[in-house]
Motif scaffolding. Structure first.
Motif, PDB file in Angstrom:
ATOM      1  N   MET A  55      -6.548  12.681   7.868  1.00 14.14           N
ATOM      2  CA  MET A  55      -6.591  12.066   6.550  1.00 14.14           C
ATOM      3  C   MET A  55      -7.620  10.937   6.519  1.00 14.14           C
ATOM      4  O   MET A  55      -8.391  10.804   5.571  1.00 14.14           O
ATOM      5  N   VAL A  56      -7.617  10.145   7.571  1.00 10.47           N
ATOM      6  CA  VAL A  56      -8.385   8.902   7.592  1.00 10.47           C
ATOM      7  C   VAL A  56      -9.801   9.092   8.127  1.00 10.47           C
ATOM      8  O   VAL A  56     -10.745   8.451   7.654  1.00 10.47           O
ATOM      9  N   LYS A 191      -7.881   6.405   2.732  1.00  6.76           N
ATOM     10  CA  LYS A 191      -7.834   5.130   3.447  1.00  6.76           C
ATOM     11  C   LYS A 191      -6.387   4.832   3.821  1.00  6.76           C
ATOM     12  O   LYS A 191      -5.479   5.022   3.009  1.00  6.76           O
ATOM     13  N   PHE A 192      -6.186   4.354   5.036  1.00  8.30           N
ATOM     14  CA  PHE A 192      -4.846   3.957   5.471  1.00  8.30           C
ATOM     15  C   PHE A 192      -4.513   2.608   4.847  1.00  8.30           C
ATOM     16  O   PHE A 192      -5.255   1.632   5.009  1.00  8.30           O
ATOM     17  N   ASN A 193      -3.397   2.543   4.121  1.00  3.43           N
ATOM     18  CA  ASN A 193      -2.982   1.320   3.436  1.00  3.43           C
ATOM     19  C   ASN A 193      -2.107   0.504   4.383  1.00  3.43           C
ATOM     20  O   ASN A 193      -0.887   0.649   4.417  1.00  3.43           O
ATOM     21  N   LEU A 202       7.851   4.050   5.951  1.00  4.03           N
ATOM     22  CA  LEU A 202       6.845   4.415   4.955  1.00  4.03           C
ATOM     23  C   LEU A 202       5.423   4.179   5.465  1.00  4.03           C
ATOM     24  O   LEU A 202       5.135   3.135   6.055  1.00  4.03           O
ATOM     25  N   PHE A 203       4.567   5.163   5.208  1.00  3.51           N
ATOM     26  CA  PHE A 203       3.133   5.028   5.461  1.00  3.51           C
ATOM     27  C   PHE A 203       2.410   5.515   4.204  1.00  3.51           C
ATOM     28  O   PHE A 203       2.769   6.548   3.631  1.00  3.51           O
ATOM     29  N   VAL A 204       1.389   4.776   3.791  1.00  4.03           N
ATOM     30  CA  VAL A 204       0.719   5.064   2.524  1.00  4.03           C
ATOM     31  C   VAL A 204      -0.772   5.279   2.757  1.00  4.03           C
ATOM     32  O   VAL A 204      -1.409   4.544   3.532  1.00  4.03           O
ATOM     33  N   TYR A 205      -1.319   6.276   2.054  1.00  2.00           N
ATOM     34  CA  TYR A 205      -2.748   6.596   2.119  1.00  2.00           C
ATOM     35  C   TYR A 205      -3.298   6.620   0.695  1.00  2.00           C
ATOM     36  O   TYR A 205      -2.736   7.274  -0.190  1.00  2.00           O
ATOM     37  N   ASP A 206      -4.389   5.903   0.480  1.00  2.00           N
ATOM     38  CA  ASP A 206      -5.030   5.845  -0.829  1.00  2.00           C
ATOM     39  C   ASP A 206      -6.317   6.672  -0.821  1.00  2.00           C
ATOM     40  O   ASP A 206      -7.049   6.689   0.180  1.00  2.00           O
ATOM     41  N   ARG A 207      -6.582   7.323  -1.917  1.00  2.00           N
ATOM     42  CA  ARG A 207      -7.815   8.107  -2.030  1.00  2.00           C
ATOM     43  C   ARG A 207      -9.022   7.190  -1.852  1.00  2.00           C
ATOM     44  O   ARG A 207      -9.088   6.116  -2.443  1.00  2.00           O
ATOM     45  N   ASP A 231      -4.200  10.241  -5.986  1.00  2.00           N
ATOM     46  CA  ASP A 231      -4.663   8.877  -5.728  1.00  2.00           C
ATOM     47  C   ASP A 231      -3.926   8.251  -4.553  1.00  2.00           C
ATOM     48  O   ASP A 231      -4.432   7.311  -3.941  1.00  2.00           O
ATOM     49  N   ARG A 232      -2.747   8.794  -4.262  1.00  2.00           N
ATOM     50  CA  ARG A 232      -1.896   8.150  -3.263  1.00  2.00           C
ATOM     51  C   ARG A 232      -1.017   9.207  -2.601  1.00  2.00           C
ATOM     52  O   ARG A 232      -0.446  10.073  -3.272  1.00  2.00           O
ATOM     53  N   VAL A 233      -0.947   9.166  -1.276  1.00  7.61           N
ATOM     54  CA  VAL A 233      -0.033  10.019  -0.520  1.00  7.61           C
ATOM     55  C   VAL A 233       0.910   9.114   0.260  1.00  7.61           C
ATOM     56  O   VAL A 233       0.468   8.217   0.985  1.00  7.61           O
ATOM     57  N   GLU A 234       2.197   9.352   0.084  1.00  5.35           N
ATOM     58  CA  GLU A 234       3.215   8.556   0.778  1.00  5.35           C
ATOM     59  C   GLU A 234       3.914   9.416   1.833  1.00  5.35           C
ATOM     60  O   GLU A 234       4.394  10.506   1.527  1.00  5.35           O
ATOM     61  N   TRP A 235       3.961   8.917   3.050  1.00  8.79           N
ATOM     62  CA  TRP A 235       4.742   9.554   4.105  1.00  8.79           C
ATOM     63  C   TRP A 235       6.085   8.826   4.192  1.00  8.79           C
ATOM     64  O   TRP A 235       6.129   7.630   4.516  1.00  8.79           O
ATOM     65  N   HIS A 236       7.154   9.535   3.912  1.00 11.59           N
ATOM     66  CA  HIS A 236       8.490   8.955   3.963  1.00 11.59           C
ATOM     67  C   HIS A 236       9.220   9.466   5.209  1.00 11.59           C
ATOM     68  O   HIS A 236       9.470  10.670   5.330  1.00 11.59           O
ATOM     69  N   ILE A 237       9.530   8.554   6.108  1.00  9.41           N
ATOM     70  CA  ILE A 237      10.228   8.917   7.340  1.00  9.41           C
ATOM     71  C   ILE A 237      11.718   9.054   7.031  1.00  9.41           C
ATOM     72  O   ILE A 237      12.339   8.107   6.532  1.00  9.41           O
ATOM     73  N   GLN A 238      12.280  10.218   7.304  1.00  8.60           N
ATOM     74  CA  GLN A 238      13.685  10.490   7.023  1.00  8.60           C
ATOM     75  C   GLN A 238      14.432  10.695   8.342  1.00  8.60           C
ATOM     76  O   GLN A 238      13.868  11.216   9.302  1.00  8.60           O
ATOM     77  N   PRO A 239      15.729  10.315   8.399  1.00  6.67           N
ATOM     78  CA  PRO A 239      16.444  10.293   9.675  1.00  6.67           C
ATOM     79  C   PRO A 239      16.905  11.637  10.206  1.00  6.67           C
ATOM     80  O   PRO A 239      16.975  11.828  11.419  1.00  6.67           O
ATOM     81  N   ASP A 240      17.256  12.593   9.343  1.00  9.67           N
ATOM     82  CA  ASP A 240      17.813  13.848   9.841  1.00  9.67           C
ATOM     83  C   ASP A 240      17.522  14.989   8.877  1.00  9.67           C
ATOM     84  O   ASP A 240      17.187  14.761   7.706  1.00  9.67           O
TER      85      ASP A 240
END
Length: 527
Positions: A55-56, A191-193, A202-207, A231-240
């Motif tokens: 991505m980056v 771009k890594f936000n 949470l990890f966020v990436y902006d165009r 414009d924005r991609v969000e990675w949401h870490i989930q537990p299970d």
């Protein structure tokens, strides 16, 4: 309330749904396989970091998909020339390449990046061993002067595996390749936000609005135009897995990277789109640490091979649906041209745990405690690990089951400390089948000792065979060497193959444009 105020408030309320819809169109919410513990795609081979890396960061060459034969195609490059009987390569950067910090991408940045990558990656090491000089002739020209012709140079620089040849600014790339960087600056489409990073959540990436996609070719794996529609991609870490499935069913998330097999019927029932984007499959393995007892003894490693029941491992990981997995699987995946039956009786014969227990004792196993690291947040790896632990106990091995998260496994497996001092003896993981197609990028098969992938096998014969493969004149000769490498692997047991599985991914019906391979976020759009 005054009539004017009331009307204004009413108009605002009516506009809210359309505003929310517009925001949704611009944001993609993704559930990755695990937490992103390491940001440096050179330092680790963890696929979650590789996915972040693509991505980056951009690469000099892209790799086409299976339909196009996984061929190297210019990506950051306008093209290249090949001179001096194949011993001089001149690579020319295309116009308009910018880093996220606003600086131009220059040839010297690429030279430093290649050298950093070449110190860690298996294919990169092969390329650098054949390189006399790597330099920047000017701001746009990268020059390789080779000791001997190496036609695989573009393939080395493009292979869509771990470690990727990520291009970064010279000031970052010139750092120690054996120490992970902390500043993330690439020239890729996102771009890594760093300001919105919430570790473990949470990890966020902006165009990146200054990214210029190629204007030629078709999108294919990591090659072709990289056009961003979010414009924005969000990675949401989930537990299970259950939490992930619930979020997908509720429409809270758009894309789940690796749903577990037991969740697939539910996801399909809820009309989610389930598909396989990587046709090369995922071969899984159990990796022993060759530095410390008991797996420092080749005879112990060989003896344990007799207890590996690949079918049992695959059923635990993927369920009874045999369309999702393949056994037997040797040291090359079934989709590789190098797959063969050489030595496979070691895996396909009858499993006799009592005999294996006796063989382990004869080989020198003395009841040492064996530290088995298990990343419990990676469901498939946990299932495989649980089968592995049960197998070890059946053959009399004293197992210390150490449950942690995958991010910690990724960090800890790099430690060469003794197991009693924070090190390890065993862990399970998986690779893309493409990584194992040939000896060039097959990390776990290498035998280069302290410079090898985590586990550090020392096998000079395997390294000699690998060098011979690079010099093989045709596919028939490569296949012959591949069979010899597999026989050597059964003798020295650098790892234990556990089977190969297809890895489904799931997304909402309005998400289209998924590209073949691992999760790729350019060209994906919402309809």
């Amino acid at each position: 309330m005054k009539r004017r105020t009331f009307l204004a408030a009413s108009a605002t309320s009516l506009a809210l749904p359309s505003v929310a819809l517009a925001q949704k169109q611009r944001v993609l919410k993704f559930i990755p396989q695990s937490d992103l513990a390491i940001l440096d795609p050179i330092w680790t081979t963890a696929y979650v970091t590789r996915n972040h890396g693509y991505m980056v960061f951009d690469t000099l060459y892209g790799q086409s998909g299976s339909k196009d034969g996984f061929k190297a195609q210019p990506q950051m490059l306008a093209g290249h020339t090949n001179e001096n009987d194949g011993k001089t390569w001149k690579l020319t950067l295309r116009d308009g390449l910018m880093f996220h910090d606003g600086s131009k991408v220059l040839a010297r940045d690429c030279v430093a990046s290649i050298k950093r990558w070449g110190a860690r990656d298996a294919f990169g090491q092969a390329l650098m061993a054949r390189t006399d000089e790597l330099s920047a002739a000017d701001d746009k020209t990268i020059v390789f002067r080779l000791k001997q012709p190496f036609s695989l140079l573009p393939d080395a620089l493009c292979h869509g595996a771990a470690n990727m040849c990520a291009i970064m600014p010279e000031r970052i790339a010139s750092g120690d390749p054996f120490k992970a960087f902390t500043e993330v600056v690439g020239s890729g489409p996102f771009k890594f936000n760093v300001n919105e990073r919430v570790q473990g959540s949470l990890f966020v990436y902006d165009r990146f609005d200054k990214y210029q996609p190629r204007t030629d070719g078709e999108p294919s794996f990591t090659a072709g135009p990289k056009v961003v529609h979010f414009d924005r991609v969000e990675w949401h870490i989930q537990p299970d897995p259950a939490t992930k499935a619930a979020a997908m069913q509720a429409g809270e998330m758009d894309w789940w990277e690796n749903p577990t097999a037991d969740m697939l019927p539910l996801l399909k029932e809820k009309k989610l789109f389930v598909t396989v984007t990587d046709p090369t499959g995922t071969p899984y393995l159990l990796r022993p640490n060759h530095l410390y007892p008991p797996f420092d003894k080749p005879a112990v490693r060989r003896a344990l091979m007799g207890a590996i029941d690949q079918r049992e491992f695959m059923i635990a990981a993927m369920g009874q649906d045999t369309s999702l997995w393949t056994v037997p699987c040797g040291f090359f995946p079934p989709t590789s041209p190098l797959a063969s039956d050489a030595g496979m009786s070691a895996l396909t014969g009858k499993r006799d745990y009592d005999a294996v227990k006796r063989d382990l004792e004869k080989a020198g196993y003395q009841g040492e405690k064996v530290v088995f690291m298990v990343g419990t947040d990676q469901a498939i790896l946990k299932y495989l690990s649980d089968v592995g632990v049960d197998m070890l106990k059946r053959v009399g091995v004293n197992v210390d089951y150490q449950a942690t998260d995958w991010g910690m496994v990724v960090q800890r497996r790099a430690l060469t400390k003794p197991p009693a001092e924070g090190g390890w003896n065993l862990f399970c993981t998986g690779f893309s089948g493409l990584d194992w197609f040939t000896p060039a990028s097959h990390l776990p098969l290498r035998g280069n000792g302290k410079n090898a992938w985590f586990g550090w096998p020392d096998d000079p014969k395997m390294e000699q065979l690998r060098d011979a493969w690079f010099g093989a004149p045709d596919l028939a000769a490569q296949k012959k060497i591949g069979a010899e490498m597999q026989l050597e692997a059964f003798e020295n047991a650098p790892f234990y193959p556990l089977g190969s599985a297809l890895a489904p991914t799931a997304c909402q019906q309005d998400i289209t444009g998924l590209v073949e391979g691992f999760p790729i976020f350019w060209n994906v759009r919402r309809t």
